[in-house]
Design a protein around this motif. Structure first.
Motif, PDB file in Angstrom:
ATOM      1  N   GLY A   6     -11.184  15.024  -4.273  1.00  0.00           N
ATOM      2  CA  GLY A   6     -10.233  14.878  -3.352  1.00  0.00           C
ATOM      3  C   GLY A   6      -9.308  13.398  -3.042  1.00  0.00           C
ATOM      4  N   ALA A   7     -10.293  12.551  -3.550  1.00  0.00           N
ATOM      5  CA  ALA A   7     -10.068  10.823  -3.057  1.00  0.00           C
ATOM      6  C   ALA A   7      -8.494  10.899  -3.614  1.00  0.00           C
ATOM      7  CB  ALA A   7     -10.998  10.073  -3.785  1.00  0.00           C
ATOM      8  N   THR A   8      -7.708  10.007  -3.019  1.00  0.00           N
ATOM      9  CA  THR A   8      -6.416   9.602  -3.428  1.00  0.00           C
ATOM     10  C   THR A   8      -6.403   8.209  -3.758  1.00  0.00           C
ATOM     11  OG1 THR A   8      -6.097   8.941  -0.989  1.00  0.00           O
ATOM     12  CG2 THR A   8      -5.728  10.987  -1.412  1.00  0.00           C
ATOM     13  N   VAL A   9      -5.060   7.712  -4.166  1.00  0.00           N
ATOM     14  CA  VAL A   9      -5.086   6.243  -4.434  1.00  0.00           C
ATOM     15  C   VAL A   9      -5.245   5.361  -3.513  1.00  0.00           C
ATOM     16  CG1 VAL A   9      -3.081   4.868  -4.974  1.00  0.00           C
ATOM     17  CG2 VAL A   9      -3.092   6.902  -6.389  1.00  0.00           C
ATOM     18  N   LEU A  10      -4.976   5.724  -2.135  1.00  0.00           N
ATOM     19  CA  LEU A  10      -5.158   4.890  -1.026  1.00  0.00           C
ATOM     20  C   LEU A  10      -6.669   4.643  -0.908  1.00  0.00           C
ATOM     21  CD1 LEU A  10      -3.730   3.285   1.357  1.00  0.00           C
ATOM     22  CD2 LEU A  10      -4.119   5.505   2.439  1.00  0.00           C
ATOM     23  N   ASP A  11      -7.569   5.631  -1.075  1.00  0.00           N
ATOM     24  CA  ASP A  11      -9.011   5.460  -0.952  1.00  0.00           C
ATOM     25  C   ASP A  11      -9.296   4.320  -2.016  1.00  0.00           C
ATOM     26  OD1 ASP A  11      -9.627   7.345   0.841  1.00  0.00           O
ATOM     27  OD2 ASP A  11      -8.916   8.733  -0.525  1.00  0.00           O
ATOM     28  N   PHE A  12      -8.657   4.495  -3.168  1.00  0.00           N
ATOM     29  CA  PHE A  12      -9.165   3.585  -4.334  1.00  0.00           C
ATOM     30  C   PHE A  12      -8.710   2.236  -3.926  1.00  0.00           C
ATOM     31  CE2 PHE A  12      -8.200   1.393  -8.410  1.00  0.00           C
ATOM     32  CZ  PHE A  12      -9.460   1.380  -8.962  1.00  0.00           C
ATOM     33  N   ALA A  13      -7.323   1.766  -3.355  1.00  0.00           N
ATOM     34  CA  ALA A  13      -7.358   0.797  -2.908  1.00  0.00           C
ATOM     35  C   ALA A  13      -7.972   0.196  -1.958  1.00  0.00           C
ATOM     36  CB  ALA A  13      -5.743   0.791  -2.346  1.00  0.00           C
ATOM     37  N   TYR A  14      -8.324   0.821  -1.087  1.00  0.00           N
ATOM     38  CA  TYR A  14      -9.263   0.301  -0.017  1.00  0.00           C
ATOM     39  C   TYR A  14     -10.829  -0.031  -0.325  1.00  0.00           C
ATOM     40  CZ  TYR A  14      -6.127   0.282   4.076  1.00  0.00           C
ATOM     41  OH  TYR A  14      -5.114   0.030   4.884  1.00  0.00           O
ATOM     42  N   ALA A  15     -11.070   0.657  -1.693  1.00  0.00           N
ATOM     43  CA  ALA A  15     -12.578   0.535  -2.120  1.00  0.00           C
ATOM     44  C   ALA A  15     -12.523  -0.822  -2.802  1.00  0.00           C
ATOM     45  CB  ALA A  15     -12.730   1.808  -3.055  1.00  0.00           C
ATOM     46  N   ILE A  16     -11.347  -1.196  -3.277  1.00  0.00           N
ATOM     47  CA  ILE A  16     -11.081  -2.619  -4.021  1.00  0.00           C
ATOM     48  C   ILE A  16     -11.221  -3.595  -3.083  1.00  0.00           C
ATOM     49  CG2 ILE A  16      -9.681  -3.954  -5.443  1.00  0.00           C
ATOM     50  CD1 ILE A  16      -8.562  -1.485  -6.491  1.00  0.00           C
ATOM     51  N   HIS A  17     -10.450  -3.840  -1.966  1.00  0.00           N
ATOM     52  CA  HIS A  17     -10.412  -4.433  -1.102  1.00  0.00           C
ATOM     53  C   HIS A  17      -9.412  -4.164   0.324  1.00  0.00           C
ATOM     54  CE1 HIS A  17      -9.958  -8.537   1.171  1.00  0.00           C
ATOM     55  NE2 HIS A  17     -11.148  -8.915   0.404  1.00  0.00           N
ATOM     56  N   THR A  18      -9.797  -4.709   1.433  1.00  0.00           N
ATOM     57  CA  THR A  18      -9.030  -4.237   2.580  1.00  0.00           C
ATOM     58  C   THR A  18      -7.559  -4.668   2.433  1.00  0.00           C
ATOM     59  OG1 THR A  18     -11.144  -4.298   3.835  1.00  0.00           O
ATOM     60  CG2 THR A  18      -8.816  -4.040   5.015  1.00  0.00           C
ATOM     61  N   ASN A  19      -7.379  -5.846   1.944  1.00  0.00           N
ATOM     62  CA  ASN A  19      -6.214  -6.606   1.837  1.00  0.00           C
ATOM     63  C   ASN A  19      -5.366  -5.712   0.882  1.00  0.00           C
ATOM     64  OD1 ASN A  19      -6.329  -8.244   3.861  1.00  0.00           O
ATOM     65  ND2 ASN A  19      -7.031 -10.090   2.296  1.00  0.00           N
ATOM     66  N   VAL A  20      -5.827  -5.125  -0.132  1.00  0.00           N
ATOM     67  CA  VAL A  20      -5.155  -4.438  -1.176  1.00  0.00           C
ATOM     68  C   VAL A  20      -4.806  -3.023  -0.779  1.00  0.00           C
ATOM     69  CG1 VAL A  20      -5.207  -3.226  -3.632  1.00  0.00           C
ATOM     70  CG2 VAL A  20      -6.643  -5.495  -3.165  1.00  0.00           C
ATOM     71  N   GLY A  21      -5.806  -2.425  -0.074  1.00  0.00           N
ATOM     72  CA  GLY A  21      -5.253  -1.214   0.851  1.00  0.00           C
ATOM     73  C   GLY A  21      -3.940  -1.339   1.743  1.00  0.00           C
ATOM     74  N   ASP A  22      -4.177  -2.641   2.398  1.00  0.00           N
ATOM     75  CA  ASP A  22      -3.147  -2.852   3.326  1.00  0.00           C
ATOM     76  C   ASP A  22      -1.547  -2.927   2.783  1.00  0.00           C
ATOM     77  OD1 ASP A  22      -4.929  -2.521   5.410  1.00  0.00           O
ATOM     78  OD2 ASP A  22      -5.098  -4.777   5.864  1.00  0.00           O
ATOM     79  N   HIS A  23      -1.640  -3.406   1.714  1.00  0.00           N
ATOM     80  CA  HIS A  23      -0.372  -4.092   1.053  1.00  0.00           C
ATOM     81  C   HIS A  23      -0.008  -2.886  -0.259  1.00  0.00           C
ATOM     82  CE1 HIS A  23       0.037  -7.389   3.478  1.00  0.00           C
ATOM     83  NE2 HIS A  23      -1.181  -7.843   3.298  1.00  0.00           N
ATOM     84  N   CYS A  24      -0.769  -1.870  -0.188  1.00  0.00           N
ATOM     85  CA  CYS A  24      -0.697  -0.944  -1.284  1.00  0.00           C
ATOM     86  C   CYS A  24       0.677  -0.110  -1.203  1.00  0.00           C
ATOM     87  CB  CYS A  24      -1.770  -0.040  -1.323  1.00  0.00           C
ATOM     88  SG  CYS A  24      -1.635   1.127  -2.761  1.00  0.00           S
ATOM     89  N   ILE A  25       1.417  -0.210  -2.212  1.00  0.00           N
ATOM     90  CA  ILE A  25       2.652   0.431  -2.285  1.00  0.00           C
ATOM     91  C   ILE A  25       2.808   1.767  -3.191  1.00  0.00           C
ATOM     92  CG2 ILE A  25       4.112  -1.276  -1.525  1.00  0.00           C
ATOM     93  CD1 ILE A  25       5.160  -1.635  -4.453  1.00  0.00           C
ATOM     94  N   GLY A  26       1.825   2.113  -3.920  1.00  0.00           N
ATOM     95  CA  GLY A  26       1.540   2.884  -4.851  1.00  0.00           C
ATOM     96  C   GLY A  26       0.645   2.524  -6.123  1.00  0.00           C
ATOM     97  N   ALA A  27       0.743   3.159  -6.983  1.00  0.00           N
ATOM     98  CA  ALA A  27      -0.357   2.925  -8.195  1.00  0.00           C
ATOM     99  C   ALA A  27       0.187   3.377  -9.654  1.00  0.00           C
ATOM    100  CB  ALA A  27      -1.572   3.675  -7.942  1.00  0.00           C
ATOM    101  N   LYS A  28      -0.474   3.023 -10.583  1.00  0.00           N
ATOM    102  CA  LYS A  28      -0.006   3.332 -11.898  1.00  0.00           C
ATOM    103  C   LYS A  28      -1.371   4.170 -12.475  1.00  0.00           C
ATOM    104  CE  LYS A  28       3.387   0.631 -13.942  1.00  0.00           C
ATOM    105  NZ  LYS A  28       3.630  -0.353 -15.021  1.00  0.00           N
TER     106      LYS A  28
END
Length: 186
Positions: free
Chosen positions: A16-38
């Protein structure tokens, strides 16, 4: 759920994890500035759930900022914790800014910045807590002006707000209610 980065790095997430969870797992700044994913080279929104074997590339923007709604579709404790921490920090900054703006307002109006005056403004704006008032001023949801000054100086610009209309002998007499002329004795 096991997902991969474009470089082939493996990440493990709960179901049930989402793209946002993945972004924050990489780095907090990546999660904060995430607009979507491929996901597997197809565009996907932040709330998109991940499946095992997906290849996920996070799309970011420098102008993107964390949104309050993100807490609703983050599922991992790490992502939720980071989002909540950032929201609390922003809230404290807004409160501090609002308190500074209120103190400047008091100073310009030559009013003492005491708790009684702050409470009057809370009552005027129907706010229970001072921190909420400070935040509303800091976010400019409340703009201090003439109505605030009137309350602080205990003036009433509207007869409906005045307590004097409850006491009959304190009411202002209108011109039509002047005493009638007494008949002159003949």
């Amino acid at each position: 759920v096991f997902v991969f980065t474009p470089k082939g790095d493996l990440f493990k997430f709960p179901k049930g994890a989402t793209v946002l969870d993945f972004a924050y797992a990489i780095h907090t700044n990546v999660g904060d500035h995430c607009i979507g994913a491929k996901i597997n080279e197809k565009n996907a929104p932040l709330r998109q759930k991940l499946n095992s074997g997906d290849q996920v590339e996070i799309l970011t923007s420098k102008t993107q900022r964390l949104q309050k709604e993100w807490i609703n579709f983050a599922t991992t404790a790490k992502a939720k914790g980071k989002i909540q921490a950032i929201l609390r920090r922003e809230e404290r900054e807004q409160q501090k800014q609002g308190e500074e703006m209120l103190n400047e307002f008091f100073e310009k109006a030559e009013i003492e910045p005491n708790s009684m005056n702050v409470d009057k403004l809370c009552d005027l704006h129907h706010i229970k807590f001072r921190e909420e008032l400070f935040q509303a001023i800091g976010t400019r949801n409340i703009v201090l002006g003439t109505a605030d000054l009137n309350v602080l100086h205990e003036k009433s610009g509207n007869k409906g707000n005045s307590w004097t209309h409850f006491i009959p002998f304190l009411k202002k007499k209108s011109p039509s209610s002047k005493t009638k002329e007494k008949p002159t004795p003949e």
